[in-house]
Every structure is written in structure tokens, then in C-alpha cells.
Motif scaffolding. Structure first.
Motif, mmCIF file in Angstrom:
data_model
loop_
_atom_site.group_PDB
_atom_site.id
_atom_site.type_symbol
_atom_site.label_atom_id
_atom_site.label_comp_id
_atom_site.label_asym_id
_atom_site.label_seq_id
_atom_site.Cartn_x
_atom_site.Cartn_y
_atom_site.Cartn_z
ATOM 1 N N ILE A 168 0.835 -1.200 0.000
ATOM 2 C CA ILE A 168 0.000 0.000 0.000
ATOM 3 C C ILE A 168 0.868 1.248 0.000
ATOM 4 C CG2 ILE A 168 -1.963 -1.101 1.114
ATOM 5 C CD1 ILE A 168 -0.978 0.008 3.769
ATOM 6 N N THR A 169 0.262 2.362 -0.398
ATOM 7 C CA THR A 169 0.952 3.642 -0.451
ATOM 8 C C THR A 169 0.514 4.524 0.716
ATOM 9 O OG1 THR A 169 -0.772 4.661 -1.821
ATOM 10 C CG2 THR A 169 0.995 3.471 -2.969
ATOM 11 N N ALA A 170 1.180 5.666 0.862
ATOM 12 C CA ALA A 170 0.815 6.614 1.912
ATOM 13 C C ALA A 170 -0.607 7.132 1.697
ATOM 14 C CB ALA A 170 1.808 7.778 1.936
ATOM 15 N N ASP A 171 -0.988 7.320 0.441
ATOM 16 C CA ASP A 171 -2.354 7.768 0.154
ATOM 17 C C ASP A 171 -3.376 6.712 0.574
ATOM 18 O OD1 ASP A 171 -1.442 10.154 -0.876
ATOM 19 O OD2 ASP A 171 -1.406 9.435 -2.961
ATOM 20 N N ASP A 172 -3.025 5.436 0.420
ATOM 21 C CA ASP A 172 -3.927 4.366 0.857
ATOM 22 C C ASP A 172 -4.132 4.409 2.368
ATOM 23 O OD1 ASP A 172 -4.207 3.395 -1.716
ATOM 24 O OD2 ASP A 172 -2.534 1.989 -1.521
ATOM 25 N N VAL A 173 -3.054 4.663 3.115
ATOM 26 C CA VAL A 173 -3.158 4.745 4.577
ATOM 27 C C VAL A 173 -4.073 5.891 4.979
ATOM 28 C CG1 VAL A 173 -1.873 5.162 6.701
ATOM 29 C CG2 VAL A 173 -0.894 3.697 4.930
ATOM 30 N N VAL A 174 -3.922 7.045 4.309
ATOM 31 C CA VAL A 174 -4.790 8.189 4.613
ATOM 32 C C VAL A 174 -6.243 7.845 4.300
ATOM 33 C CG1 VAL A 174 -5.330 10.574 3.970
ATOM 34 C CG2 VAL A 174 -2.940 9.861 4.251
ATOM 35 N N THR A 175 -6.462 7.117 3.215
ATOM 36 C CA THR A 175 -7.826 6.729 2.837
ATOM 37 C C THR A 175 -8.450 5.800 3.874
ATOM 38 O OG1 THR A 175 -7.147 6.874 0.514
ATOM 39 C CG2 THR A 175 -9.220 5.741 0.981
ATOM 40 N N MET A 176 -7.625 5.001 4.554
ATOM 41 C CA MET A 176 -8.131 4.043 5.534
ATOM 42 C C MET A 176 -8.351 4.658 6.918
ATOM 43 S SD MET A 176 -5.808 0.702 4.519
ATOM 44 C CE MET A 176 -6.717 -0.447 5.557
ATOM 45 N N LEU A 177 -7.929 5.888 7.125
ATOM 46 C CA LEU A 177 -8.039 6.497 8.449
ATOM 47 C C LEU A 177 -9.481 6.601 8.959
ATOM 48 C CD1 LEU A 177 -5.316 9.322 8.322
ATOM 49 C CD2 LEU A 177 -5.234 7.147 9.551
#
Length: 408
Positions: A168-177
Motif C-alpha cells: 500500500i501507499t501513503a495515500d492508501d493509509v490516509v484513505t483508511m483512516l
């Protein structure tokens, strides 16, 4: 001369055997012998072992596509139709064969999901009750339960050939928050509800989650539900009211906390649907286990500031309780393992079943938890409470299948 009084104290039948229960105070043992693993500890290991096995047997979609394409290349064109019956005989979601028409793997998922949920509620309640209940350390216990699951998730990634780390990417982590935050709040509110009242009462109120999901879906996310489903909410809410009649005088905080857990759980469900619509995210996560592990890690990190703000000044006292009270320590550690294990298995089970099967499974689970845990913990189950729970759970089941019934 007086004869020394002999110890005649018998263990209480309502206590779980060998779950960290201290020795009798009648005569202190100078050097206690090491105790073998208890039944609940062995069960925790089994649930986690099955979770690992299930993750290994669940082929990621990307790999499944590669296997399918490789098979198509290897097989002659004139034999394409021959293996059709053999393929159809395989269970829909995994690699275990059918036995007498039954999906053995799926049955194992259901069994250990129920068993883990059952033991989680027992160990969670024992840890909360023996550490002071609602006035003790519910937020600390809730937060660290998430942390225990994270340790297992990290171990699964670190162990050779156990689980591949997601790309996963950093953008994916933000999306999962948002999903992680709602999951954290739902868990913490649920734990507080269990600390403030009976497990059976908290489970009855939590069964009304579809009412919260319906309101959010209709008025927040712009996804209207049918009139039939709105009508099904009447017995759901009515059943909670009936079950609450005998408990409102001392469990108002449990009612509010359980309703808060329902609200955040409903938000989580809607946010998770949006999350899964993110292009390419499923492939980057790889497996359902990875999705749950990342969500758990984010939830744990988010829970730490809340734990510090609410109970940070009591953390030293909590560490002393863990050192001196084996009943709290053992049940706290086991509850964290059970929570992670049964939730991951539930996620895998849901991925392999249809909506009606899920509804039946969740309905049966509520009944088992409410009655089974109440019997083990010695909680009161008056007739009016049983009637209220039956009405509520029946309404939830009808809510889940009403659109499918009317469509036929």
C-alpha cells in the motif's frame, strides 16, 4: 487445645477454571508449581492458528488470476469443458474440499468465529470486572487489546511464508483512516458498555445496530432504504426498550455507551464500502487479513491519545494491577488475542458467504453470546429480558432479509 481450622472453601462454579484464578488464601503455598496451559489459553492458540491457516488458504485475487491464466495455457483447448464439474465441486472461497456436501473450511470459520467471540466476551468482562468496572481502566484495556492484536499482525508479516506484507501507499493509509477511527471508537465504546453493565444487556443493545445504519444511510450517505426495512426497525427498537425496562435504574451508562458503539459501527460500515471502491486498493492490500491488520494498527495508534487523556494518570496503577492480579492480567491478554482472532475470522467468513447467510450467522451469534455468557458469568436473565432480546434479534434478522423476500 484447639485444632487448626482446615480449608473447606470450594471454587465458585461461576468462575472459569484456570483463567488466572489466584490460589486460596487459606494457606499460602511457598513455591507454586508451574501450571499447564488452561483450556481458554489453548483455545486462543487454536483460534489464532486457524486464522493463520485460513489466511494461507485464501488465495489473493491477483494470484488467483495468475493461476487461472496458467491453467488455461497448460490445458488443451479440447479439454476445457472436462474439468467443469470438478471445479464446481470446490468451495467458493478457498482450498478445502467438500466433505459430504459441506464446505469444511467454511464450517471451521463459523465454529472458531463463534467460539472466539464467546470467549472474548467472557475474558473481557472478567478483566473489566476485576479491575474496577467502569471506574477502573476500561479505556486502557480497550486500547491495549488493540495493541495485542497488532503484535500478532506484525508477527504474521515477519514470519517466513506466513503472510505477505501489503504494497500500500501513503495515500492508501490516509484513505483508511476514517474506517480505522470508527473501528477504534466502536470498540472502545463497546468495552465501556461491558464495564458498566451486564454483557447480555450490552449485546441486546448492540443488536440494534441496523437502526443506526439505516438512519445514517438515509440521511448522511444519501442511500435510501426500503419502507419494509423501516417497518422492521419497530421490533428492533421495541425489543431493546423491553429488555431495558429492568436495567435502566443502574445501566444508563451501559445503554449510552452501547448506542455510541452502534453509531460508530454504522459509520464504519458505510466508510468501509467507500474504501473498497478505491481503485486498485484491494489488489495492493492482497488479502482480507492484511486489510484487517492495517485497520487494527491504525486504530491502536489512534486510541493511544484518547487513553492518555482519559486514564493516563492511572496507567501506573494499571501496571500494578497487572503485576498483582493474575485474574486481570490473564483475561486481559486473552481477550486481546480473542478479539483479533475472531474478528479476522469473521471478516474471512463474510467474504465467503452471501447476505442471507451472514444475517442468519449474526443472529445465531447474538443468541449464543447473550445466553451462554450470561450463564457462565451468572448474570440475571429475567423473562422480560429474554422476550426483549428475542423481539430485537428477530427484528434484526427480518431487517436483513426482507428485501430479498419481497423480491421473490
Amino acid at each position: 487445645a484447639h485444632r487448626p481450622r482446615e480449608c473447606t472453601q470450594l471454587p465458585c462454579s461461576r468462575h472459569l477454571p484456570t483463567v488466572g484464578e489466584g490460589s486460596s488464601s487459606c494457606s499460602p503455598a511457598p513455591s507454586p508449581a508451574p501450571q499447564p496451559l488452561s483450556t481458554m489459553q489453548r483455545t486462543a492458540a487454536l483460534i489464532l492458528a486457524l486464522s493463520c491457516t485460513a489466511a494461507a488458504l485464501t488465495v489473493p485475487k491477483g494470484n488467483a488470476a495468475l493461476v487461472k491464466s496458467a491453467s488455461a495455457i497448460a490445458a488443451p483447448a479440447d479439454l476445457d469443458a472436462a474439468p467443469a464439474r470438478a471445479v464446481a465441486a470446490k468451495p467458493r472461497g478457498g482450498g478445502m474440499p467438500l466433505f459430504m456436501g459441506m464446505d469444511v473450511g467454511l464450517l471451521g470459520y463459523f465454529f472458531f468465529w463463534y467460539l472466539g467471540n464467546y470467549y472474548y466476551n467472557i475474558t473481557n468482562k472478567l478483566a473489566l470486572k476485576n479491575s474496577g468496572g467502569a471506574s477502573g481502566y476500561p479505556m486502557t484495556i480497550a486500547s491495549l487489546q488493540l495493541g495485542i492484536g497488532c503484535i500478532y499482525a506484525i508477527f504474521a508479516w515477519a514470519a517466513p511464508d506466513m503472510r505477505k506484507f501489503p504494497s500500500i501507499t501513503a495515500d492508501d493509509v490516509v484513505t483508511m483512516l476514517p474506517v480505522a477511527f470508527c473501528a477504534m471508537m466502536a470498540h472502545c465504546a463497546s468495552v465501556f458498555a461491558m464495564s458498566a453493565g451486564a454483557v447480555s444487556f450490552g449485546q441486546i443493545v448492540k443488536a440494534a445496530e441496523p437502526a443506526f445504519a439505516a438512519v445514517l444511510s438515509q440521511f448522511v450517505y444519501g442511500k435510501p432504504i426500503s419502507k419494509a426495512k423501516w417497518l422492521c426497525l419497530i421490533p428492533v427498537i421495541g425489543g431493546v426498550i423491553i429488555a431495558s425496562v429492568k436495567e435502566l435504574d443502574f445501566a444508563v451508562s451501559a445503554l449510552v455507551a452501547a448506542c455510541s458503539a452502534n453509531l460508530f459501527a454504522a459509520f464504519k460500515g458505510n466508510e468501509n464500502k467507500k474504501l473498497m471502491d478505491t481503485p486498485g486498493l484491494k489488489d495492493r492490500l492482497g488479502t482480507v487479513g492484511n486489510q484487517f491488520a492495517i485497520t487494527s494498527l491504525l486504530s491502536f495508534l489512534m486510541s493511544l491519545p484518547m487513553m492518555y487523556l482519559t486514564e493516563g494518570g492511572k496507567f501506573g496503577d494499571f501496571k500494578e494491577v497487572l503485576k498483582t492480579n493474575s485474574l486481570v492480567k490473564n483475561n486481559f491478554l486473552l481477550s486481546g488475542l480473542y478479539f483479533y482472532g475472531y474478528n479476522e475470522l469473521a471478516t474471512m467468513t463474510i467474504k465467503k458467504t452471501n447476505a442471507i447467510t451472514q444475517s442468519v450467522a449474526n443472529t445465531a451469534k447474538r443468541v449464543i453470546i447473550i445466553i451462554g455468557v450470561a450463564l457462565v458469568l451468572g448474570e440475571d436473565l429475567p423473562t422480560i429480558k429474554l422476550v426483549g432480546s428475542a423481539v430485537c434479534i428477530g427484528g434484526v434478522f427480518l431487517y436483513s432479509i426482507i428485501d430479498s423476500l419481497l423480491a421473490k
